[in-house]
Write a protein that holds these residues in place. Structure first.
Motif, PDB file in Angstrom:
ATOM      1  N   MET A   1       1.902   7.055  -1.932  1.00  0.00           N
ATOM      2  CA  MET A   1       1.276   5.807  -2.355  1.00  0.00           C
ATOM      3  C   MET A   1      -0.237   5.937  -2.292  1.00  0.00           C
ATOM      4  N   GLU A   2      -0.896   5.757  -3.406  1.00  0.00           N
ATOM      5  CA  GLU A   2      -2.346   5.884  -3.477  1.00  0.00           C
ATOM      6  C   GLU A   2      -2.982   4.513  -3.415  1.00  0.00           C
ATOM      7  N   ILE A   3      -3.966   4.366  -2.553  1.00  0.00           N
ATOM      8  CA  ILE A   3      -4.643   3.083  -2.387  1.00  0.00           C
ATOM      9  C   ILE A   3      -6.091   3.241  -2.812  1.00  0.00           C
ATOM     10  N   ARG A   4      -6.530   2.390  -3.736  1.00  0.00           N
ATOM     11  CA  ARG A   4      -7.903   2.439  -4.213  1.00  0.00           C
ATOM     12  C   ARG A   4      -8.549   1.071  -4.024  1.00  0.00           C
ATOM     13  N   ASN A   5      -9.716   1.074  -3.473  1.00  0.00           N
ATOM     14  CA  ASN A   5     -10.422  -0.178  -3.277  1.00  0.00           C
ATOM     15  C   ASN A   5     -11.907   0.135  -3.150  1.00  0.00           C
ATOM     16  N   GLU A   6     -12.535   0.354  -4.293  1.00  0.00           N
ATOM     17  CA  GLU A   6     -13.908   0.833  -4.298  1.00  0.00           C
ATOM     18  C   GLU A   6     -14.901  -0.232  -3.823  1.00  0.00           C
ATOM     19  N   THR A   7     -14.513  -1.519  -3.896  1.00  0.00           N
ATOM     20  CA  THR A   7     -15.451  -2.575  -3.530  1.00  0.00           C
ATOM     21  C   THR A   7     -15.291  -3.006  -2.073  1.00  0.00           C
ATOM     22  N   THR A   8     -14.415  -2.354  -1.338  1.00  0.00           N
ATOM     23  CA  THR A   8     -14.173  -2.765   0.034  1.00  0.00           C
ATOM     24  C   THR A   8     -15.415  -2.539   0.897  1.00  0.00           C
ATOM     25  N   THR A   9     -15.781  -3.582   1.642  1.00  0.00           N
ATOM     26  CA  THR A   9     -16.863  -3.447   2.615  1.00  0.00           C
ATOM     27  C   THR A   9     -16.309  -3.425   4.030  1.00  0.00           C
ATOM     28  N   PHE A 103       2.791  -1.468   4.441  1.00  0.00           N
ATOM     29  CA  PHE A 103       3.775  -0.913   3.505  1.00  0.00           C
ATOM     30  C   PHE A 103       5.050  -0.486   4.239  1.00  0.00           C
ATOM     31  N   SER A 104       4.907   0.242   5.345  1.00  0.00           N
ATOM     32  CA  SER A 104       6.077   0.721   6.089  1.00  0.00           C
ATOM     33  C   SER A 104       6.927  -0.439   6.583  1.00  0.00           C
ATOM     34  N   PHE A 105       6.255  -1.462   7.117  1.00  0.00           N
ATOM     35  CA  PHE A 105       6.962  -2.633   7.633  1.00  0.00           C
ATOM     36  C   PHE A 105       7.748  -3.332   6.530  1.00  0.00           C
ATOM     37  N   LEU A 106       7.105  -3.574   5.389  1.00  0.00           N
ATOM     38  CA  LEU A 106       7.748  -4.308   4.303  1.00  0.00           C
ATOM     39  C   LEU A 106       8.815  -3.472   3.591  1.00  0.00           C
ATOM     40  N   PHE A 107       8.543  -2.187   3.414  1.00  0.00           N
ATOM     41  CA  PHE A 107       9.514  -1.297   2.776  1.00  0.00           C
ATOM     42  C   PHE A 107      10.792  -1.208   3.609  1.00  0.00           C
ATOM     43  N   LEU A 108      10.640  -0.958   4.915  1.00  0.00           N
ATOM     44  CA  LEU A 108      11.816  -0.842   5.775  1.00  0.00           C
ATOM     45  C   LEU A 108      12.522  -2.185   5.934  1.00  0.00           C
ATOM     46  N   GLY A 109      11.730  -3.267   6.022  1.00  0.00           N
ATOM     47  CA  GLY A 109      12.327  -4.594   6.148  1.00  0.00           C
ATOM     48  C   GLY A 109      13.143  -4.968   4.927  1.00  0.00           C
ATOM     49  N   SER A 110      12.611  -4.724   3.725  1.00  0.00           N
ATOM     50  CA  SER A 110      13.355  -5.057   2.504  1.00  0.00           C
ATOM     51  C   SER A 110      14.585  -4.159   2.361  1.00  0.00           C
ATOM     52  N   THR A 111      14.457  -2.888   2.755  1.00  0.00           N
ATOM     53  CA  THR A 111      15.616  -1.984   2.717  1.00  0.00           C
ATOM     54  C   THR A 111      16.716  -2.489   3.637  1.00  0.00           C
ATOM     55  N   ILE A 112      16.343  -2.991   4.813  1.00  0.00           N
ATOM     56  CA  ILE A 112      17.326  -3.529   5.763  1.00  0.00           C
ATOM     57  C   ILE A 112      18.068  -4.720   5.165  1.00  0.00           C
ATOM     58  N   MET A 152      15.071   0.419  -4.215  1.00  0.00           N
ATOM     59  CA  MET A 152      14.586  -0.927  -4.538  1.00  0.00           C
ATOM     60  C   MET A 152      13.494  -1.372  -3.580  1.00  0.00           C
ATOM     61  N   GLY A 153      13.713  -1.138  -2.280  1.00  0.00           N
ATOM     62  CA  GLY A 153      12.698  -1.510  -1.294  1.00  0.00           C
ATOM     63  C   GLY A 153      11.394  -0.771  -1.522  1.00  0.00           C
ATOM     64  N   PHE A 154      11.484   0.531  -1.788  1.00  0.00           N
ATOM     65  CA  PHE A 154      10.284   1.345  -1.991  1.00  0.00           C
ATOM     66  C   PHE A 154       9.523   0.902  -3.235  1.00  0.00           C
ATOM     67  N   THR A 155      10.231   0.722  -4.332  1.00  0.00           N
ATOM     68  CA  THR A 155       9.578   0.372  -5.601  1.00  0.00           C
ATOM     69  C   THR A 155       8.890  -0.993  -5.518  1.00  0.00           C
ATOM     70  N   LEU A 156       9.602  -1.995  -5.027  1.00  0.00           N
ATOM     71  CA  LEU A 156       9.051  -3.354  -4.973  1.00  0.00           C
ATOM     72  C   LEU A 156       7.870  -3.451  -4.025  1.00  0.00           C
ATOM     73  N   MET A 157       7.985  -2.828  -2.856  1.00  0.00           N
ATOM     74  CA  MET A 157       6.909  -2.950  -1.862  1.00  0.00           C
ATOM     75  C   MET A 157       5.703  -2.075  -2.193  1.00  0.00           C
ATOM     76  N   THR A 158       5.929  -0.937  -2.856  1.00  0.00           N
ATOM     77  CA  THR A 158       4.789  -0.122  -3.285  1.00  0.00           C
ATOM     78  C   THR A 158       3.933  -0.896  -4.272  1.00  0.00           C
ATOM     79  N   ALA A 159       4.579  -1.512  -5.258  1.00  0.00           N
ATOM     80  CA  ALA A 159       3.833  -2.296  -6.251  1.00  0.00           C
ATOM     81  C   ALA A 159       3.042  -3.417  -5.597  1.00  0.00           C
ATOM     82  N   LEU A 160       3.658  -4.108  -4.634  1.00  0.00           N
ATOM     83  CA  LEU A 160       3.008  -5.250  -3.994  1.00  0.00           C
ATOM     84  C   LEU A 160       1.842  -4.819  -3.104  1.00  0.00           C
ATOM     85  N   VAL A 161       2.049  -3.814  -2.261  1.00  0.00           N
ATOM     86  CA  VAL A 161       1.006  -3.393  -1.314  1.00  0.00           C
ATOM     87  C   VAL A 161      -0.182  -2.772  -2.051  1.00  0.00           C
TER      88      VAL A 161
END
Length: 313
Positions: A1-9, A103-112, A152-161
């Protein structure tokens, strides 16, 4: 999972934890550590005896061991950081680690939750369609269902996070929670978050209510089938098993619906902490007991394993 946020301060977040009871840090550390170790040991026992005892290598226990593995990983994404907050006061977490935890919390939670729906389907087939059960629910089918839950858990939560990580965070950086959850993170953003809040509400509602609907339909049919059993003893035994499962379902779904199914994620953030604590500490501690350690087959498998260990000594 790649995270980009160039404007983050904001490069570091501070987890507020439980400021009102932080003076009880060492006591809370001990209590949560014991609960965490008990959960890990209980779930590990379930996995171990399922893998080693031939009598438990059935679809039901295959699902349960997978569920136990996910539960152990799920609580391990949150509890170690909570323990460090209570014992050492280490409340900071950097930007990347924060989103990895979310991401880990939401991915594992949705998988559960998807797994719980699959487990309900398994019980429905076993009780309501006993003649067709062996052909419908074999180990290959179980494996495919579990892979589908993970996918399903991985796909949905990756998009959201990833969407949330692309927001701008200009300060403040204090998260009113004991871990990096999406609701508090969205609330801290200085971007327009209306579309993200709608997406979060939609995805979490889809996950919770889809899995809950499958579970309700499955257990509704199970109850109808049980009521038709001729023996009162068989009915009591079946209802005893179902009631134990339903307690876990009620606690898990109740706490998660309270936390996530709100159109405005900024509301009731403070009360979310208590509900999340139930979901990450209390429920995982109950699951090994309710799902399997009350089961006679598991008792017998544990007894046999202890006997073998004693004989070797």
């Amino acid at each position: 999972m790649e995270i980009r946020n160039e404007t983050t301060t904001v490069l570091v977040f501070t987890l507020e934890g439980f400021p009102g009871i932080q003076h009880l840090g060492k006591v809370l550390f001990a209590v949560n550590l014991l609960a965490y170790l008990a959960s890990i040991i209980g779930n590990s026992l379930i996995i171990a005896i399922t893998c080693t005892d031939q009598r438990l290598q059935t679809p039901m226990y295959f699902f349960l061991s997978s569920f136990s593995f996910c539960e152990s990983c799920f609580i391990s994404t949150v509890i170690p950081k909570l323990l460090s907050i209570f014992l050492l006061g280490q409340q900071t977490i950097n930007f990347m680690l924060c989103f990895m935890q979310a991401f880990s919390f939401l991915f594992l939670g949705s998988t559960i939750f998807f797994l719980m729906a699959a487990m309900s389907l398994d019980r429905y087939l076993a009780i309501c369609k006993p003649l067709h059960y062996p052909s419908l629910m074999n180990l290959r089918t179980c494996f495919l269902l579990i892979m589908a839950c993970v996918a399903m858990g991985f796909t949905l939560m990756t998009a959201l996070v990833v969407k949330v990580s692309q927001l701008s965070f200009c300060g403040p950086n204090v998260i009113p929670h004991f871990f990096c959850d999406l609701g508090p993170l969205i609330h801290l953003s200085c971007s327009d978050t209306r579309s993200i809040e709608t997406l979060t509400f939609g995805l979490t509602s889809f996950i919770l209510f889809t899995s809950l609907s499958i579970t309700i339909i499955a257990y509704g049919n199970i109850v109808v089938t049980i009521m038709r059993l001729p023996s009162a003893k068989e009915r009591r035994k079946a209802f005893s098993t179902c009631s134990s499962h339903l307690i876990v379902l009620f606690v898990m779904y109740g706490s998660c619906i309270f936390i996530y199914v709100k159109p405005k994620q900024g509301s009731r953030l403070a009360s979310n902490r208590e509900a999340a604590l139930v979901n990450t500490v209390v429920t995982p501690l109950l699951n090994p007991v309710i799902y399997t350690l009350r089961n006679k087959q598991v008792h017998q498998a544990l007894s046999d394993a202890l006997s073998r260990v004693t004989l070797r000594k």
